[in-house]
Design a protein around this motif. Structure first.
Motif, PDB file in Angstrom:
ATOM      1  N   VAL A  44      -0.624 -37.715   5.172  1.00  0.00           N
ATOM      2  CA  VAL A  44       0.672 -37.868   4.498  1.00  0.00           C
ATOM      3  C   VAL A  44       0.524 -38.485   3.111  1.00  0.00           C
ATOM      4  N   GLN A  45      -0.620 -38.240   2.474  1.00  0.00           N
ATOM      5  CA  GLN A  45      -0.769 -38.648   1.080  1.00  0.00           C
ATOM      6  C   GLN A  45       0.235 -37.885   0.220  1.00  0.00           C
ATOM      7  N   PRO A  46       0.852 -38.532  -0.765  1.00  0.00           N
ATOM      8  CA  PRO A  46       1.932 -37.895  -1.530  1.00  0.00           C
ATOM      9  C   PRO A  46       1.536 -36.604  -2.226  1.00  0.00           C
ATOM     10  N   ASP A  47       0.333 -36.557  -2.786  1.00  0.00           N
ATOM     11  CA  ASP A  47      -0.084 -35.323  -3.455  1.00  0.00           C
ATOM     12  C   ASP A  47      -0.380 -34.226  -2.443  1.00  0.00           C
ATOM     13  N   ARG A  48      -0.952 -34.603  -1.326  1.00  0.00           N
ATOM     14  CA  ARG A  48      -1.311 -33.613  -0.309  1.00  0.00           C
ATOM     15  C   ARG A  48      -0.080 -32.941   0.294  1.00  0.00           C
ATOM     16  N   VAL A  49       0.955 -33.731   0.629  1.00  0.00           N
ATOM     17  CA  VAL A  49       2.137 -33.142   1.262  1.00  0.00           C
ATOM     18  C   VAL A  49       2.873 -32.210   0.306  1.00  0.00           C
ATOM     19  N   VAL A  50       2.865 -32.519  -0.984  1.00  0.00           N
ATOM     20  CA  VAL A  50       3.492 -31.628  -1.963  1.00  0.00           C
ATOM     21  C   VAL A  50       2.679 -30.344  -2.086  1.00  0.00           C
ATOM     22  N   GLN A  51       1.365 -30.485  -2.184  1.00  0.00           N
ATOM     23  CA  GLN A  51       0.496 -29.320  -2.318  1.00  0.00           C
ATOM     24  C   GLN A  51       0.642 -28.364  -1.149  1.00  0.00           C
ATOM     25  N   GLN A  52       0.783 -28.922   0.064  1.00  0.00           N
ATOM     26  CA  GLN A  52       0.891 -28.084   1.252  1.00  0.00           C
ATOM     27  C   GLN A  52       2.273 -27.469   1.421  1.00  0.00           C
ATOM     28  N   SER A  53       3.249 -27.975   0.689  1.00  0.00           N
ATOM     29  CA  SER A  53       4.630 -27.512   0.870  1.00  0.00           C
ATOM     30  C   SER A  53       5.106 -26.577  -0.228  1.00  0.00           C
TER      31      SER A  53
END
Length: 532
Positions: A44-53
């Motif tokens: 749930v790292q902020p950059d990761r969740v945006v990238q995956q969404s």
């Protein structure tokens, strides 16, 4: 909502990772627990969740199955503790169509990220997104209010050709304060503080907070109309209710006059309200004024939860599987008093580690406790059946996962937080069980990396905690009475049981973990159904 219980039985994959590998017991179960927790935080790292969404295909962007056309018409606003990292990734993915942006983030966050080498979560120097810091100590202040005014101004100027990307994470409510005139920020803060001190629920607090706010309860999406609003949300609230996360600025929720007065009357605050609050509540008109069409359409708003406790637990389960444990998720909704929560986990540990048929009383006690701590009977029954199957059929080591946010009744002035106190109480109640690697290990940690005003996120414990403390002259009961769990774990064995992950840059509440070794069982004992 989908059932919280998730069982993993991919046998071929288990063979690949060495499901029955005897070396497992020779390795540190403590280190395994830390690795599983780290996987939950990483998910749930902020950059990761945006990238995956966010999926980019030329001038098209696809979010949650919805497709939008980019024509240099993208604007961005955000508010919350994890929003800077979310904005950095959004700028990387969509920056060539980004016109303007404003994000409201905690004071000192940019310097903190630089200090910890988290530069990938910072915006580029030439980025068109304006970063405004405020809300020191997570309290609304003048700087946060100024940021809210700039966000409102940006949204108000949008047209039907524009797209407003809204980034929201925990702490967003304090970073988006915009009281309705003539209410001052301090007056609004005083009213909500009095409600909280009187014992108001989060729903009641939100009801009053929305009624006194310009941007909360759908206010932001109102001012952005007729632009398309897309909100990406990192949830820090049990159950991910959109209207409660940061007080729902993109969730249309007009508050009824009588409903607000009822809450204030319930806590005997009607006669102590400032004149400005009485004036606003006495008006029959809507909260919003201006040149915006009053018939906002919900189809112009898309709210998507891209990070949550459930997602963290799912990824933690995958990591546990790789480490040779069979994972099961009990619930991401654990809440209630930490004493009751600790009792449930200790009962689960005794139930799973019993070499004989567990007493029916243990199952009965757990079923009574479940609803009290937010765990549905259905989930608890299936978890017990899973543990029973693993115990009787020798399926191997198990990793039981759960999450949420228990509460602690303050009776002292010590140092600590709910995760360290939960670990301390569970360790005390697991007294008598075998020590690792033959006995269970319990971990409780906050995904934000900070449990109370301490450097620790939580702690790790087992059935040997009591004797270890006794040998070192530490009285567990006195530490619990003073809510001084951090001091206890700091002194115990030089702090080796503390969970200190450092800056995590995210927050989806807490992760609870019970690692249960493979238990040799007495197969001569009959087995019974654990649930009716």
């Amino acid at each position: 909502m989908a059932r919280a219980l998730s069982l993993f039985w991919p046998q071929p994959f288990l063979a690949l990772v060495g499901w029955r590998n005897p070396m497992l017991c020779k390795m540190s179960i403590d280190s395994h627990a830390r690795k599983v927790f780290a996987a939950a935080v990483e998910a749930v790292q902020p950059d990761r969740v945006v990238q995956q969404s966010v999926e980019r295909n030329g001038d098209l962007v696809i979010i949650d199955g919805h497709q939008f056309t980019l024509k240099h018409n993208l604007h961005l606003v955000g508010f919350g503790k994890a929003v800077l990292g979310m904005a950095a990734e959004a700028e990387r993915l969509l920056g060539d169509h980004l016109v303007k942006g404003v994000v409201s983030v905690p004071r000192g966050i940019q310097q903190t990220l630089q200090k910890h080498g988290k530069n990938h979560l910072l915006l580029k120097e030439n980025c068109c997104i304006k970063v405004m810091e405020g809300a020191k100590h997570n309290l609304p202040d003048a700087d946060a209010q100024k940021a809210a005014e700039e966000i409102k101004d940006l949204a108000s100027k949008l047209t039907e050709k524009d797209i407003l990307l809204v980034l929201i994470s925990g702490g967003g409510s304090a970073l988006l304060p915009a009281p309705i005139a003539p209410i001052s920020l301090q007056e609004k803060l005083d009213v909500t503080r009095k409600l909280a001190a009187a014992g108001a629920t989060i729903q009641e607090l939100n009801t009053v907070r929305r009624a006194l706010s310009v941007l909360k309860g759908g206010g932001l999406s109102h001012y952005a109309h007729p632009a398309q609003v897309v909100a990406l949300i990192l949830s820090d609230v049990i159950g991910d209710p959109l209207d409660l996360i940061a007080s729902g600025p993109t969730v249309q929720s007009e508050v009824g006059h009588r409903e607000v007065l009822s809450v204030l009357e319930r806590y005997k605050l009607l006669n102590t309200l400032p004149a400005s609050v009485n004036y606003v509540l006495g008006r029959q008109s809507q909260r919003w004024k201006g040149n915006k069409n009053e018939t906002d359409k919900s189809e112009h708003v898309l709210n998507v939860v891209i990070g949550s406790n459930s997602i963290a637990l799912k990824c933690a389960g995958r990591r546990a599987l790789e480490l040779g444990f069979h994972p099961v998720v009990l619930s991401p909704r654990v809440c209630g008093d930490v004493r009751s929560v600790s009792r449930l986990y200790s009962l689960l540990a005794h139930f799973a580690c019993s070499q004989e048929e567990p007493s029916p009383e243990i199952a009965a006690k757990m079923l009574r406790l479940g609803p009290e701590v937010g765990v549905e009977t259905w989930d608890l029954c299936h978890t017990m059946e899973f543990l029973e199957k693993g115990r009787t059929e020798g399926q191997g080591a198990i990793c039981l996962l759960a999450g949420g946010e228990p509460t602690v009744e303050l009776t002292g002035k010590g140092l600590g937080g709910r995760n360290q106190e939960l670990a301390l109480r569970v360790g005390l109640e697991m007294r008598g069980l075998e020590l690792p690697p033959n006995g269970p290990v319990f971990l409780s940690g906050g995904t934000d990396g900070q449990d109370g005003p301490t450097e620790a996120a939580g702690a790790i414990t087992d059935g040997g905690l009591y004797n270890e403390a006794q040998a070192q002259g530490l009285d567990i009961d006195s530490f619990l009475t003073n809510n001084d769990s951090y001091t206890f774990f700091s002194r115990l064995s030089a702090g080796q049981r503390l969970l200190v992950p450092g800056l995590t840059c995210t927050n989806v509440m807490d992760v609870h973990m019970l690692l249960i070794p493979s238990v040799p069982i007495n197969k001569s004992q009959p087995t019974h159904r654990v649930c009716p």
